[in-house]
Scaffold this motif. Sequence first.
Motif, PDB file in Angstrom:
ATOM      1  N   GLY A 144      -8.474 -58.880   9.678  1.00  0.00           N
ATOM      2  CA  GLY A 144      -7.934 -59.566   8.494  1.00  0.00           C
ATOM      3  C   GLY A 144      -8.020 -58.679   7.267  1.00  0.00           C
ATOM      4  O   GLY A 144      -7.335 -58.904   6.272  1.00  0.00           O
ATOM      5  N   GLU A 145      -8.871 -57.644   7.333  1.00  0.00           N
ATOM      6  CA  GLU A 145      -8.989 -56.646   6.262  1.00  0.00           C
ATOM      7  C   GLU A 145      -8.323 -55.331   6.677  1.00  0.00           C
ATOM      8  O   GLU A 145      -8.764 -54.255   6.262  1.00  0.00           O
ATOM      9  N   LEU A 146      -7.260 -55.451   7.471  1.00  0.00           N
ATOM     10  CA  LEU A 146      -6.638 -54.261   8.053  1.00  0.00           C
ATOM     11  C   LEU A 146      -6.118 -53.302   6.985  1.00  0.00           C
ATOM     12  O   LEU A 146      -6.291 -52.089   7.091  1.00  0.00           O
ATOM     13  N   VAL A 147      -5.475 -53.830   5.940  1.00  0.00           N
ATOM     14  CA  VAL A 147      -4.900 -52.962   4.903  1.00  0.00           C
ATOM     15  C   VAL A 147      -5.994 -52.148   4.215  1.00  0.00           C
ATOM     16  O   VAL A 147      -5.886 -50.927   4.048  1.00  0.00           O
ATOM     17  N   LYS A 148      -7.083 -52.829   3.839  1.00  0.00           N
ATOM     18  CA  LYS A 148      -8.174 -52.098   3.195  1.00  0.00           C
ATOM     19  C   LYS A 148      -8.800 -51.097   4.152  1.00  0.00           C
ATOM     20  O   LYS A 148      -9.228 -50.007   3.755  1.00  0.00           O
ATOM     21  N   GLY A 149      -8.838 -51.460   5.422  1.00  0.00           N
ATOM     22  CA  GLY A 149      -9.369 -50.532   6.414  1.00  0.00           C
ATOM     23  C   GLY A 149      -8.517 -49.287   6.537  1.00  0.00           C
ATOM     24  O   GLY A 149      -9.033 -48.161   6.626  1.00  0.00           O
ATOM     25  N   MET A 150      -7.193 -49.465   6.516  1.00  0.00           N
ATOM     26  CA  MET A 150      -6.298 -48.312   6.606  1.00  0.00           C
ATOM     27  C   MET A 150      -6.387 -47.431   5.352  1.00  0.00           C
ATOM     28  O   MET A 150      -6.260 -46.208   5.433  1.00  0.00           O
ATOM     29  N   GLN A 151      -6.619 -48.047   4.211  1.00  0.00           N
ATOM     30  CA  GLN A 151      -6.824 -47.257   2.994  1.00  0.00           C
ATOM     31  C   GLN A 151      -8.061 -46.367   3.133  1.00  0.00           C
ATOM     32  O   GLN A 151      -8.055 -45.199   2.748  1.00  0.00           O
ATOM     33  N   SER A 152      -9.107 -46.948   3.728  1.00  0.00           N
ATOM     34  CA  SER A 152     -10.329 -46.161   3.939  1.00  0.00           C
ATOM     35  C   SER A 152     -10.108 -45.058   4.966  1.00  0.00           C
ATOM     36  O   SER A 152     -10.638 -43.950   4.826  1.00  0.00           O
ATOM     37  N   LEU A 153      -9.318 -45.358   6.003  1.00  0.00           N
ATOM     38  CA  LEU A 153      -9.022 -44.333   7.001  1.00  0.00           C
ATOM     39  C   LEU A 153      -8.261 -43.170   6.355  1.00  0.00           C
ATOM     40  O   LEU A 153      -8.531 -41.997   6.639  1.00  0.00           O
ATOM     41  N   CYS A 154      -7.308 -43.489   5.488  1.00  0.00           N
ATOM     42  CA  CYS A 154      -6.588 -42.448   4.739  1.00  0.00           C
ATOM     43  C   CYS A 154      -7.561 -41.624   3.899  1.00  0.00           C
ATOM     44  O   CYS A 154      -7.477 -40.399   3.845  1.00  0.00           O
ATOM     45  N   ALA A 155      -8.521 -42.311   3.268  1.00  0.00           N
ATOM     46  CA  ALA A 155      -9.515 -41.614   2.451  1.00  0.00           C
ATOM     47  C   ALA A 155     -10.375 -40.682   3.304  1.00  0.00           C
ATOM     48  O   ALA A 155     -10.700 -39.562   2.887  1.00  0.00           O
ATOM     49  N   CYS A 171     -11.799 -40.164  12.680  1.00  0.00           N
ATOM     50  CA  CYS A 171     -10.926 -39.041  12.296  1.00  0.00           C
ATOM     51  C   CYS A 171     -11.775 -37.919  11.722  1.00  0.00           C
ATOM     52  O   CYS A 171     -12.875 -38.135  11.207  1.00  0.00           O
ATOM     53  N   ASP A 172     -11.269 -36.700  11.826  1.00  0.00           N
ATOM     54  CA  ASP A 172     -11.913 -35.542  11.214  1.00  0.00           C
ATOM     55  C   ASP A 172     -11.513 -35.443   9.748  1.00  0.00           C
ATOM     56  O   ASP A 172     -10.511 -36.021   9.307  1.00  0.00           O
ATOM     57  N   GLY A 173     -12.275 -34.678   8.983  1.00  0.00           N
ATOM     58  CA  GLY A 173     -12.002 -34.529   7.564  1.00  0.00           C
ATOM     59  C   GLY A 173     -10.954 -33.475   7.259  1.00  0.00           C
ATOM     60  O   GLY A 173     -10.451 -32.776   8.148  1.00  0.00           O
ATOM     61  N   ALA A 174     -10.623 -33.364   5.985  1.00  0.00           N
ATOM     62  CA  ALA A 174      -9.597 -32.428   5.543  1.00  0.00           C
ATOM     63  C   ALA A 174     -10.122 -30.993   5.570  1.00  0.00           C
ATOM     64  O   ALA A 174     -11.297 -30.741   5.293  1.00  0.00           O
ATOM     65  N   LYS A 175      -9.250 -30.071   5.907  1.00  0.00           N
ATOM     66  CA  LYS A 175      -9.543 -28.641   5.838  1.00  0.00           C
ATOM     67  C   LYS A 175      -8.711 -28.034   4.719  1.00  0.00           C
ATOM     68  O   LYS A 175      -7.663 -28.550   4.347  1.00  0.00           O
ATOM     69  N   PHE A 176      -9.195 -26.912   4.189  1.00  0.00           N
ATOM     70  CA  PHE A 176      -8.457 -26.264   3.107  1.00  0.00           C
ATOM     71  C   PHE A 176      -7.042 -25.915   3.577  1.00  0.00           C
ATOM     72  O   PHE A 176      -6.857 -25.330   4.639  1.00  0.00           O
ATOM     73  N   GLY A 177      -6.060 -26.305   2.785  1.00  0.00           N
ATOM     74  CA  GLY A 177      -4.667 -26.022   3.123  1.00  0.00           C
ATOM     75  C   GLY A 177      -3.979 -27.162   3.844  1.00  0.00           C
ATOM     76  O   GLY A 177      -2.761 -27.117   4.025  1.00  0.00           O
ATOM     77  N   ASP A 178      -4.730 -28.198   4.255  1.00  0.00           N
ATOM     78  CA  ASP A 178      -4.098 -29.359   4.881  1.00  0.00           C
ATOM     79  C   ASP A 178      -3.307 -30.137   3.841  1.00  0.00           C
ATOM     80  O   ASP A 178      -3.716 -30.238   2.672  1.00  0.00           O
ATOM     81  N   ALA A 179      -2.185 -30.712   4.256  1.00  0.00           N
ATOM     82  CA  ALA A 179      -1.419 -31.580   3.368  1.00  0.00           C
ATOM     83  C   ALA A 179      -2.207 -32.861   3.120  1.00  0.00           C
ATOM     84  O   ALA A 179      -2.876 -33.369   4.024  1.00  0.00           O
ATOM     85  N   PRO A 180      -2.184 -33.419   1.920  1.00  0.00           N
ATOM     86  CA  PRO A 180      -2.898 -34.671   1.659  1.00  0.00           C
ATOM     87  C   PRO A 180      -2.224 -35.836   2.380  1.00  0.00           C
ATOM     88  O   PRO A 180      -0.996 -35.882   2.499  1.00  0.00           O
ATOM     89  N   TYR A 181      -3.018 -36.773   2.863  1.00  0.00           N
ATOM     90  CA  TYR A 181      -2.492 -37.948   3.559  1.00  0.00           C
ATOM     91  C   TYR A 181      -2.246 -39.091   2.577  1.00  0.00           C
ATOM     92  O   TYR A 181      -2.946 -39.230   1.560  1.00  0.00           O
ATOM     93  N   THR A 182      -1.248 -39.887   2.897  1.00  0.00           N
ATOM     94  CA  THR A 182      -0.993 -41.117   2.153  1.00  0.00           C
ATOM     95  C   THR A 182      -0.947 -42.277   3.138  1.00  0.00           C
ATOM     96  O   THR A 182      -0.631 -42.104   4.322  1.00  0.00           O
ATOM     97  N   TYR A 183      -1.272 -43.459   2.640  1.00  0.00           N
ATOM     98  CA  TYR A 183      -1.086 -44.684   3.413  1.00  0.00           C
ATOM     99  C   TYR A 183      -0.165 -45.593   2.613  1.00  0.00           C
ATOM    100  O   TYR A 183      -0.447 -45.903   1.449  1.00  0.00           O
ATOM    101  N   HIS A 211       1.051 -50.339  14.206  1.00  0.00           N
ATOM    102  CA  HIS A 211       2.122 -50.359  13.197  1.00  0.00           C
ATOM    103  C   HIS A 211       1.607 -49.873  11.845  1.00  0.00           C
ATOM    104  O   HIS A 211       2.270 -49.074  11.156  1.00  0.00           O
ATOM    105  N   GLU A 212       0.409 -50.349  11.455  1.00  0.00           N
ATOM    106  CA  GLU A 212      -0.138 -49.930  10.157  1.00  0.00           C
ATOM    107  C   GLU A 212      -0.466 -48.442  10.148  1.00  0.00           C
ATOM    108  O   GLU A 212      -0.329 -47.775   9.119  1.00  0.00           O
ATOM    109  N   MET A 213      -0.866 -47.929  11.295  1.00  0.00           N
ATOM    110  CA  MET A 213      -1.208 -46.499  11.347  1.00  0.00           C
ATOM    111  C   MET A 213       0.026 -45.613  11.232  1.00  0.00           C
ATOM    112  O   MET A 213      -0.092 -44.439  10.870  1.00  0.00           O
TER     113      MET A 213
END
Length: 500
Positions: free
Chosen positions: A25-36, A101-113, A70-72
């Motif tokens: 029921g908190e899927l949207v907030k969860g996906m925001q955190s996954l993007c973070a 998920c793994d974290g960002a590496k230098f030069g990776d494109a930033p993710y959006t949700y 679908h949200e992913m």
Amino acid sequence: MDLDGIKEIIARDETRVLELKKTTGELVKGMQSLCAFLNTDGGWLFFGITPDLKISGQNVTDSTQREMAHEMTKLEPAISLPIQLFDIPERPVFSVIGVHCDGAKFGDAPYTYDGRPYYKVESTTVLMPRSMFEERLRRSNPSRFAWESQTPDNLHMEDLDETRIKGAVAYGVDRGRMPASAVTEDAWGLLDKFAMIEDGKIKNAAAALFIKRTTSYPQFLLRMARFQGTEKNVFIDNMRVKGNFYELLDAGMAFLFKHLNQSGVIKGLRREDRLEIPVEALREALTNALCHRLLDSPSGSVGIAVFDDRVEIENTGHLPNELTVETIKKSHRSYPQNPIIAETLFKTGFLESWGTGVQRMMEACKNAGLPEPEYGTDGLFVWITFKRPGLDTNSDTNSDTNSDTGSDTNLVTNLDTNLVTNSDSGSDSNSDTLILSAKQQEVLMFCMVERSSRDILDHINVIYHNKNIQKFINELVDAGLLKRTIPDKPNSPLQKYVKA
């Protein structure tokens, strides 16, 4: 991993790498955190665990998994992350849902949700600031997202100084950096060769180098000040100049010649520029600052500060991530902030390549008996500091007596006078020695490309009668320092002058 593994993770409570949600029921907030997580240090997202760390689970149906999948798909760039289910023995039809998920590496494109970027600040998920997002975009694909590569709709060929373009190319040909055939190309063709044209539009890089008027580019700014003492409390001289790269380089070098002890000497056909800090080191530092500055921000600029004991040259931006203030002084590769601009300046002879500039500045200072320059940065600016020699600089004057004991000439240099020879000054030396005034030094710097006598007059900002300014120029021509573009017609109204 099993349920016991989950218990070990959540025992540390929600952190920068852990997010707990009671249900989807908190899927949207969860996906925001996954993007973070994707934009920060990675982590685990769990559904079915309450904020008080109770593992309650939830009934996971096919519909639940389809909704999550679908949200992913709203994560960009697209990424495939497995959805893991962990059974709860005491609740047979309930499961904990986990995504890692793994974290960002230098030069990776930033993710959006869902079109928005998020990142973690400690255990909190927040929207990523625009400046951070744009910086990560640039790092992920510099050639596409860099400011210099953008093609604004309001930039046209008539906004650029074609004489400046062709003059720079002529200098590059003279230095052997460009083929002789380049001088016959039109300005548009030259910009195309410099990779400054895309889909019939002109890139910002061309504006940085060749723009006529800087109205739309407030960041094309050079700040210059001569401060009294060693702090920025009281200034003796303060100037702000707007212009393209070449105009700012001219203005900056003229300011340094104005406020540093200097002399110019010609021995035979060889000219020596003498400044208390080597000219080549200052020019290299200023060229680097203008070339590698961060141009994205309208508030960006380059600054020159002259103190009694030092000179500081600074620019907006940061050191390449591959370098520090210590390692930049060692042999290193070139990591230009603005590669299109840097490549053009290399081809036209105004910039060296392969990261050799710092070494050459250090060598020039060493040969002049000065300490090597020091670098500094605070993440917003990069600066280089040159120590001035231990001279009496309390009175800010450009008249200086410089006795070269043991040399073949004893030079007395008054930098507010016109060009003089040894015979003019009463010297009995047989060598051909010419002493240049400060304004003559400025003219030589200004005439790196072809200039008319009116251009020269406007640049040195001194009111002369026409015959006097022409006499001033003719002395430099006779000394072999300037040459006429129409040598067989010295009085031609189309006559221009360029550094010999």
